[in-house]
Design a protein around this motif. Structure first.
Motif, mmCIF file in Angstrom:
data_model
loop_
_atom_site.group_PDB
_atom_site.id
_atom_site.type_symbol
_atom_site.label_atom_id
_atom_site.label_comp_id
_atom_site.label_asym_id
_atom_site.label_seq_id
_atom_site.Cartn_x
_atom_site.Cartn_y
_atom_site.Cartn_z
ATOM 1 N N VAL A 198 -5.040 2.378 -6.967
ATOM 2 C CA VAL A 198 -3.707 3.349 -6.728
ATOM 3 C C VAL A 198 -2.681 2.713 -6.317
ATOM 4 C CG1 VAL A 198 -3.016 5.465 -5.379
ATOM 5 C CG2 VAL A 198 -5.434 5.322 -6.382
ATOM 6 N N SER A 199 -2.535 1.896 -5.528
ATOM 7 C CA SER A 199 -1.403 0.871 -5.050
ATOM 8 C C SER A 199 -0.852 0.114 -6.237
ATOM 9 C CB SER A 199 -1.915 0.108 -3.884
ATOM 10 O OG SER A 199 -2.317 0.807 -2.543
ATOM 11 N N MET A 207 0.764 -1.215 -0.051
ATOM 12 C CA MET A 207 0.043 0.041 -0.065
ATOM 13 C C MET A 207 0.906 1.164 0.097
ATOM 14 S SD MET A 207 -3.010 0.946 2.609
ATOM 15 C CE MET A 207 -3.700 2.452 2.612
ATOM 16 N N ALA A 237 -1.913 5.979 -2.258
ATOM 17 C CA ALA A 237 -3.224 5.163 -2.054
ATOM 18 C C ALA A 237 -3.924 5.581 -0.662
ATOM 19 C CB ALA A 237 -3.004 3.730 -2.041
ATOM 20 N N ILE A 294 -8.165 2.403 -3.203
ATOM 21 C CA ILE A 294 -6.970 2.128 -2.429
ATOM 22 C C ILE A 294 -6.175 0.909 -3.203
ATOM 23 C CG2 ILE A 294 -5.636 0.973 -0.426
ATOM 24 C CD1 ILE A 294 -7.920 2.397 1.128
#
Length: 491
Positions: A455-456, A406, A410, A452
């Motif tokens: 985007v990670s 992560m 994110a 999340i």
């Protein structure tokens, strides 16, 4: 005799508070009790803060009106305690700082997360505090015939005094004692309620005739709403620094695990007793004007005077234990994450302590108008606060503990999207655009979770992010963990 009963309970709490104040020395004690929290103190603090006056008033009202479906709230809280004590708490103790913003800023190598998350924390803490002032205001106005406004101010004054004088030390000690008082307040009033009723069979039969769905798994709720409440309170507790900072105060990781076992033993049985009490009370007060006064009404009607006094004081201590926790969490976050880290980096420990106590006064003052206005029922206000906490914080914190890759981007996307969608959907629901039958929680969490993950995948964590994650996920001995974190830097 009512006053005698109240005096007994208040005397116990005042003595505990004074002794705690004498043990509170410096910023380390005020923020994290000098990392001296044993399992029974942490378990008691989690229980007392989680029950609060909202259970005596708000949850009882929903049990009364909506039936077994309300149990999805304590079910979500019980799961959150499991996640907090067995999965998140030990890792936070290994990390060993002072605020949750400290953790997020280091985990994602993003100093700006400190002030932003601190502001978000402050917003939902003010809402939570407002709901707690409502609880105290209702209690004192019913007990002493004061105006509701006067009662709200008195509640706020008590909360500020206890928080300013002892910090985390007084919170842990009074919460532990408060746990016994809260459970005792419930247990000592139940026999009088049962005695005044017609018996379990007659009571449940009459309720089923009136509300056929009352005892079903979702009660008077839709299945979607019941699941939404479960996730609101599950993720809301995970995103609430008032609970998370408890783990910084633990002596070591093992004490947190013990606290988790203890809270598992007492929490759901206690909430089941509240539900049983609401069932009996519904047969005795079938058309009560304000369901949030149900517990006060049946206690005043059927219990002996000294029991009334002890029970009402116990309920007020339930309000106090939660309010002091939320107030300290909000003030500590603003003080450390904004004042110390941005405004005055070289502040002394003494000045930092003074600033934090002044922030306690500011946050308490900001939340008083909400309490006086009483814009909604207690549980509606708390649902909103935990919706924001869970969407903007709980999901991000949980994933950050178990998703190694992560990234900073994110985390920012999760916090912003969670807060924006939760608040926006709530506004749309209030003006009639968002359907009332669909709580914003589930679509908000699903959307933020996907954002999340996406985007990670599109970005990469740097070495510092990965090293913080690895340090928290390599189990260390309790002794070395305790030794490393025994001294606390305020820099």
């Amino acid at each position: 005799m009512i006053y005698v009963g109240m005096a007994i309970v208040f005397l116990i709490m005042i003595v505990t508070g004074v002794l705690s104040y004498m043990q509170s020395k410096g910023l380390a004690s005020f923020y994290v009790a000098a990392r001296s929290g044993r399992w029974y103190l942490i378990a008691g603090s989690l229980f007392a803060s989680g029950v609060s006056g909202a259970t005596f008033l708000g949850v009882m009202a929903w049990f009364y009106e909506l039936g077994a479906g309300t149990m999805w709230i304590p079910a979500g809280i019980a799961w959150s305690y499991f996640v907090l004590c067995f999965l998140i708490g030990p890792k936070l103790r290994r990390f060993g700082q002072l605020t949750i913003s400290d953790y997020l800023a280091e985990r994602f190598d993003s100093p700006l997360l400190r002030p932003v998350f601190s502001i978000i924390v402050s917003v939902w803490m003010v809402i939570l505090l407002g709901s707690l002032y409502v609880q105290g205001g209702l209690l004192f106005s019913q007990m002493f015939g004061m105006s509701y406004t006067q009662s709200t101010f008195i509640t706020a004054a008590f909360v500020v005094i206890f928080t300013v004088f002892g910090g985390m030390v007084i919170i842990l000690k009074t919460d532990f004692i408060g746990t016994f008082i809260i459970i005792g307040s419930l247990v000592i009033t139940m026999p009088y309620l049962i005695q005044a009723s017609d018996g379990w069979g007659a009571v449940t039969t009459s309720i089923q005739l009136e509300s056929p769905n009352y005892f079903t798994s979702t009660g008077e709720l839709t299945a979607l709403m019941a699941f939404s409440w479960f996730f609101i309170w599950l993720f809301g507790y995970l995103g609430n620094p008032g609970y998370l900072t408890r783990f910084y105060s633990a002596v070591n990781e093992r004490e947190i695990i013990k606290a988790g076992i203890a809270i598992a033993v007492i929490y759901l049985p206690a909430l089941t007793l509240f539900f049983i009490s609401a069932i009996y009370a519904r047969s005795l007060f079938p058309s009560i004007e304000d369901p949030e006064l149900l517990w006060i009404a049946y206690t005043m009607e059927y219990a002996p005077p000294i029991v009334i006094g002890m029970a009402m004081a116990g309920m007020f201590m339930a309000v106090m234990t939660s309010a002091t926790s939320w107030l300290l969490a909000g003030a500590s976050s603003i003080g450390r994450d904004i004042y110390q880290k941005i405004i005055h980096r070289n502040v002394s420990e003494e000045r930092m302590l003074v600033v934090t106590k002044l922030l306690v006064l500011v946050l308490a003052a900001l939340s008083v108008p909400i309490g006086i206005a009483r814009p909604a029922y207690i549980m509606e206000m708390m649902n909103l606060a935990y919706l924001i906490a869970g969407s903007a914080g709980g999901l991000v914190i949980l994933l950050s503990m178990f998703y190694r890759n992560m990234t900073k981007e994110a985390a920012w996307a999760g916090i912003i999207s969670g807060a924006f969608i939760a608040i926006g959907a709530s506004i749309l629901q209030n003006i009639g655009i968002w359907p009332a039958s669909i709580d914003p929680m589930i679509p908000t969490v699903i959307t933020a979770f996907l954002i999340i993950l996406i985007v990670s995948r599109l970005t990469k964590p740097n070495h510092k992010m990965l090293s913080v994650y690895d340090r928290m996920n390599v189990r260390e001995s309790s002794a070395s963990s305790s030794s490393r974190n025994s001294s606390i830097s305020v820099e």
